[in-house]
Design an enzyme around this catalytic site. Structure first.
Site, PDB file in Angstrom:
ATOM      1  CG  HIS A  92      -1.949  -0.787   1.225  1.00 58.44           C
ATOM      2  ND1 HIS A  92      -2.808  -1.135   0.100  1.00 58.44           N
ATOM      3  CD2 HIS A  92      -2.414  -2.029   2.115  1.00 58.44           C
ATOM      4  CE1 HIS A  92      -3.357  -2.267   0.449  1.00 58.44           C
ATOM      5  NE2 HIS A  92      -3.279  -2.739   1.849  1.00 58.44           N
ATOM      6  CG  ASP A 107      -2.637  -8.263   0.691  1.00 56.49           C
ATOM      7  OD1 ASP A 107      -2.004  -8.473   1.547  1.00 56.49           O
ATOM      8  OD2 ASP A 107      -3.653  -7.417   0.761  1.00 56.49           O
ATOM      9  CG  HIS A 115      -6.518  -5.103   1.586  1.00 58.07           C
ATOM     10  ND1 HIS A 115      -6.103  -6.298   2.400  1.00 58.07           N
ATOM     11  CD2 HIS A 115      -7.753  -4.735   2.038  1.00 58.07           C
ATOM     12  CE1 HIS A 115      -6.733  -6.071   3.493  1.00 58.07           C
ATOM     13  NE2 HIS A 115      -7.877  -5.469   3.464  1.00 58.07           N
ATOM     14  CG  ASP A 139      -4.989  -9.986   3.215  1.00 58.81           C
ATOM     15  OD1 ASP A 139      -4.526 -10.580   2.131  1.00 58.81           O
ATOM     16  OD2 ASP A 139      -4.955  -8.991   3.517  1.00 58.81           O
TER      17      ASP A 139
HETATM   18  C1  SP5 Z   1      -1.115  -5.198   3.899  1.00 59.81           C
HETATM   19  C2  SP5 Z   1      -2.338  -5.179   4.161  1.00 59.81           C
HETATM   20  O1  SP5 Z   1      -3.335  -6.087   4.021  1.00 59.81           O
HETATM   21  N1  SP5 Z   1      -3.160  -3.955   4.634  1.00 59.81           N
HETATM   22  C3  SP5 Z   1      -4.534  -3.830   4.966  1.00 59.81           C
HETATM   23  C4  SP5 Z   1      -4.979  -2.606   5.582  1.00 59.81           C
HETATM   24  C5  SP5 Z   1      -6.319  -2.425   5.555  1.00 59.81           C
HETATM   25  N2  SP5 Z   1      -6.745  -1.583   6.512  1.00 59.81           N
HETATM   26  C6  SP5 Z   1      -8.194  -1.204   6.373  1.00 59.81           C
HETATM   27  C7  SP5 Z   1      -8.929  -1.242   7.688  1.00 59.81           C
HETATM   28  C8  SP5 Z   1     -10.283  -1.161   7.553  1.00 59.81           C
HETATM   29  C9  SP5 Z   1     -11.106  -1.947   8.579  1.00 59.81           C
HETATM   30  N3  SP5 Z   1     -12.188  -2.435   8.142  1.00 59.81           N
HETATM   31  C10 SP5 Z   1     -12.874  -3.494   9.116  1.00 59.81           C
HETATM   32  C11 SP5 Z   1     -13.709  -4.526   8.533  1.00 59.81           C
HETATM   33  C12 SP5 Z   1     -13.711  -5.579   9.905  1.00 59.81           C
HETATM   34  N4  SP5 Z   1     -14.621  -6.441   9.394  1.00 59.81           N
HETATM   35 ZN    ZN Z   2      -3.961  -7.142   2.587  1.00 54.59          ZN
END
Ligand code: SP5
Ligand code: ZN
Length: 349
Positions: free
Chosen positions: A170, A204, A206, A293
């Site tokens: 990211h 990943d 995301h 993930d």
């Molecule tokens: C490296 C990596 O996988 N980073 C991911 C960062 C995501 N951060 C976003 C947090 C959003 C939280 N949403 C919560 C949903 C829980 N069900």
């Molecule tokens: Zn991720």
């Protein structure tokens, strides 16, 4: 299999992050993730753990803005001396801005918090005292894996695993976000790109926004990301199918946004499309941003990829028979993380 890992990440353990709704929660990207993976690797007879080499700052600055790196290097110390409350209990604090630079202009503010909102994109890239050192060492793990696959000529295409923490995909040229500060996979891919054509595949859950940004105008590094559709998932504003590169880079980036609940079948058929693009590009080196993930039950994911699915993902990527640097990204179902990584890596040993 060569694995590059350092304990330097341990003190990078912010006391909280902030979820949607302003909820303060324990930092999900925690040191225990590495312990789970280390324990599982140590039970195998093929994991060869090594310390990373110090590559200095040049390969980092080849991908990241120097003022951004200087900000990362000094942010905590400045924050500590800016506020007596922080100095009184540093371990309960993390450095985070509350104001972000929406559609920013090139003007970088002169103040610490101004810079923070400019260089940080969300509330999960928390900075503590040990963050910068951990991020640098994490990038050195990725570079060490890249160097290993470049140099090793013994028995067929080689592979190596960089057990990176913090993760990197990211982080862009001049920003941190999503637990990431330095883009380990991008640093490795850029370093390899001076020796040959590189493909970087991001699995990943995301979208790999930082990687996309860094290589968006380049045609010597093909970047591909398979992920939860940003229309519903973090990072929300980038990672859509119609973003395919610009300038010289047109056609050299691809996104595969997938719906909530995607399981093995949907994932693997998309992976096959991505692997075909890589075959056609015919790279000399492959870098994998390996987030776990996508696993069914990950607290940050919505996909339903099983352990068997992860094994099949590894098998199909390994079938490209390319020198491959596998770079650890996300994955937060800690109890399954060790098994999942071993299941992925087994295909490359
Ligand atoms: C490296 C990596 O996988 N980073 C991911 C960062 C995501 N951060 C976003 C947090 C959003 C939280 N949403 C919560 C949903 C829980 N069900
Ligand atoms: Zn991720």
């Amino acid at each position: 299999m060569k694995i590059f890992y350092s304990d330097n990440h341990r003190k990078h353990y912010p006391p909280f992050e902030v979820f949607d709704g302003g909820k303060r929660v324990p930092y999900l990207e925690n040191p225990n993730r590495m312990d789970q993976i280390l324990n599982a690797l140590k039970k195998t007879d093929w994991a060869d753990l090594n310390q990373p080499t110090d590559f200095g700052l040049d390969p980092i600055l080849a991908v990241h803005d120097k003022d951004y790196i200087a900000f990362l290097a000094s942010a905590w110390t400045q924050w500590l001396s800016s506020d007596p409350e922080v100095a009184a209990s540093p371990e309960q604090n993390a450095f985070l801005p509350a104001t972000f630079a929406l559609r920013r202009t090139p003007r970088v503010p002169s103040t610490l918090l101004g810079k923070a909102g400019y260089y940080i994109m969300d509330l999960s890239a928390c900075i503590v005292e040990a963050t910068y050192a951990a991020a640098l060492t994490s990038a050195y793990c990725a570079l060490s894996a890249a160097e290993f696959i470049l140099l090793s000529t013994v028995n067929r295409p080689s592979s190596a695993f960089a057990l990176c923490r913090p993760p990197g995909h990211h982080a862009g040229n001049d920003y941190a976000g999503g637990y990431c500060f330095i883009n380990n996979a991008a640093v490795a891919a850029n370093w390899l790109s001076s020796k040959g054509k590189v493909a970087l595949l991001d699995i990943d859950y995301h979208a790999g926004n930082g990687t996309q940004d860094i290589f968006y105008e380049r045609n010597d590094v093909l970047t591909i990301s398979i992920h939860g559709d940003p229309d519903f998932e973090y990072p929300h504003y980038i990672g859509f199918a119609d973003e395919t590169g610009s300038g010289d880079g047109i056609g050299f980036h691809r996104n595969f946004p997938l719906p909530k609940g995607t399981g093995n079948e949907g994932y693997l058929s998309t992976l096959d499309e991505a692997l075909n693009l890589i075959k056609n590009f015919a790279p000399n080196y492959l870098v994998i941003s390996a987030g776990m993930d996508t696993f069914d039950g990950d607290p940050l994911g919505t996909f339903k990829v099983t352990r068997e699915g992860i094994g099949e993902i590894g098998k199909r990527i390994a079938a490209l028979h390319l020198p491959t640097a596998i770079i650890m990204e996300g994955g937060y179902a800690n109890e399954a993380l060790g098994t999942n990584i071993v299941t992925l890596l087994e295909n490359f040993k």
